[in-house]
Write a protein that holds these residues in place. Structure first.
Motif, PDB file in Angstrom:
ATOM      1  N   GLU A 261       8.748   4.060   2.279  1.00 11.46           N
ATOM      2  CA  GLU A 261       7.431   4.573   2.685  1.00 11.46           C
ATOM      3  C   GLU A 261       6.365   3.549   2.324  1.00 11.46           C
ATOM      4  N   GLY A 262       5.204   3.671   2.976  1.00 15.55           N
ATOM      5  CA  GLY A 262       4.120   2.736   2.716  1.00 15.55           C
ATOM      6  C   GLY A 262       4.289   1.435   3.478  1.00 15.55           C
TER       7      GLY A 262
ATOM      8  N   ASN B 287       0.650   0.279  -5.379  1.00  9.93           N
ATOM      9  CA  ASN B 287      -0.471  -0.374  -4.707  1.00  9.93           C
ATOM     10  C   ASN B 287      -0.743  -1.675  -5.444  1.00  9.93           C
TER      11      ASN B 287
ATOM     12  N   ARG C 278       0.859  -1.198   0.000  1.00 10.90           N
ATOM     13  CA  ARG C 278       0.000   0.000   0.000  1.00 10.90           C
ATOM     14  C   ARG C 278       0.883   1.232   0.000  1.00 10.90           C
ATOM     15  N   ASN C 279       0.682   2.069  -1.025  1.00 13.98           N
ATOM     16  CA  ASN C 279       1.443   3.333  -1.170  1.00 13.98           C
ATOM     17  C   ASN C 279       2.937   3.090  -0.950  1.00 13.98           C
TER      18      ASN C 279
ATOM     19  N   TRP D 106      14.156   7.424  -6.334  1.00 14.69           N
ATOM     20  CA  TRP D 106      13.192   6.360  -6.038  1.00 14.69           C
ATOM     21  C   TRP D 106      13.337   5.238  -7.057  1.00 14.69           C
TER      22      TRP D 106
ATOM     23  N   ASP E 215       6.681   4.991 -11.055  1.00 14.66           N
ATOM     24  CA  ASP E 215       5.332   5.044 -10.478  1.00 14.66           C
ATOM     25  C   ASP E 215       4.287   4.443 -11.416  1.00 14.66           C
TER      26      ASP E 215
ATOM     27  N   ARG F 189       7.555   3.978  -6.500  1.00 17.19           N
ATOM     28  CA  ARG F 189       6.827   4.848  -5.582  1.00 17.19           C
ATOM     29  C   ARG F 189       5.329   4.723  -5.851  1.00 17.19           C
ATOM     30  N   ASN F 190       4.518   4.980  -4.819  1.00 23.18           N
ATOM     31  CA  ASN F 190       3.050   4.921  -4.963  1.00 23.18           C
ATOM     32  C   ASN F 190       2.592   3.571  -5.518  1.00 23.18           C
TER      33      ASN F 190
ATOM     34  N   GLY G 243       6.902   2.672  -1.436  1.00 21.93           N
ATOM     35  CA  GLY G 243       7.995   3.313  -2.172  1.00 21.93           C
ATOM     36  C   GLY G 243       9.331   2.882  -1.594  1.00 21.93           C
TER      37      GLY G 243
END
Ligand SMILES: Nc1ncnc2c1ncn2[C@@H]1O[C@H](COP(=O)(O)OP(=O)(O)OP(=O)(O)O)[C@@H](O)[C@H]1O
Length: 267
Positions: free
Chosen positions: A60-61, A27, A10-11, A21, A206, A24-25, A13
């Motif tokens: 992240e995420g 899902n 989930r989200n 990166w 992404d 990223r983002n 990165g």
């Protein structure tokens, strides 16, 4: 063997320290069955796998799963002087309590898996002296012996000859039929067509798509993903018509890699 495990990003990165990166983002939900990850060199397939397997922490995420994961890294040169039998037996480590020695049952399971992967005759050889392809098979056996229910494999056939590629593809299909979740990376779209199931296409940082193989692994997607013309054709196989891929290698010079127009293909 459980057949309802799922891996979920989930989200999500990730970037290496002081680097851009890698993705990223993201899902993504990856259910049981077979899922193959495609993407050009350096797009982040290994990084994504390692984050899913919990070997590398997301920047992240979140990643969640309810699976017992067996991870099979790319086979690389090794100085491990262990025998093949002991290398595979080490896959039981989580099952053997600290300071205990492996039981007869552990040794029996190891022999069973060596047979299943087709490398029983290598049992007494030193892992360090094996060829790249033989090492790859040993690493698959080492993951399987852990009694995982989700197998994550990084380019599991990259060092294998045609017959051993077929052996591993067949093994993966059989394991999936028995309820094991399978997630692999590959540079062989034809293998993805053969395996069926679902695909993850890593297009850019992404832009990571998941879908069924027939929906996602098409001529247009592959041609734009790799920047070289790939065309599919139908051949008469013993089991009926079968789609095979043909790469027009001579289009290397006049095809732009990863054209932005991929968006239209996915729409
Ligand atoms: N330890 C590291 N430190 C910094 N950058 C890294 C590190 N490992 C990988 N990278 C970079 O991260 C990106 C993704 O690498 P990764 O190995 O995940 O790609 P890949 O899709 O698996 O590639 P390939 O198909 O060539 O195996 C690449 O740009 C790579 O150079």
């Amino acid at each position: 063997m459980a057949d309802h495990s799922a891996l979920e990003f989930r989200n999500a990165g990730f970037h290496y320290p002081r680097c851009d990166w890698v993705f990223r983002n993201a899902n993504l939900r990856i259910d049981g069955g077979i899922t193959s990850i495609l993407g050009p060199n350096g797009q982040g397939k290994t990084t994504l796998l390692r984050c899913i397997a919990g070997l590398t922490r997301l920047s992240e995420g979140t990643v969640t799963h309810d699976a017992a994961i067996g991870y099979v890294p790319q086979a690389s040169a090794s100085n491990f002087a262990y025998s093949v039998f002991d290398m595979v037996l080490m896959g039981r480590a989580k099952k053997v309590s600290a300071f205990a020695t492996p039981s007869r049952a552990d040794a029996a399971r190891t022999r069973e898996i060596l047979e299943r992967v087709g490398i029983a005759e290598l049992a007494t050889r030193s892992f360090a002296e094996l060829s790249g392809g033989q090492r790859q098979l040993v690493l698959i056996a080492r993951a399987l012996v852990s009694d995982c229910n989700f197998l994550i494999l990084d380019e599991p056939v990259s060092a294998l000859d045609l017959r051993n590629q077929a052996r591993v593809l067949e093994l993966l299909r059989n394991l999936a039929t028995e309820g094991m979740g399978i997630l692999l990376t590959t540079h062989h779209p034809d293998h993805v067509l053969h395996l069926g199931g679902r695909a993850v296409v890593m297009r850019s940082v992404d832009d990571i798509r998941v879908g069924s193989v027939p929906e996602l692994v098409t001529d247009d997607v592959l041609s734009e993903l790799y920047g070289i013309d790939v065309v599919s054709t139908t051949v008469d196989d013993r089991g009926g018509p079968r789609t095979v891929l043909y790469t027009r290698y001579d289009t290397f010079a006049d095809t732009a890699p990863a054209a932005p127009s991929l968006q239209k293909v996915f729409r």
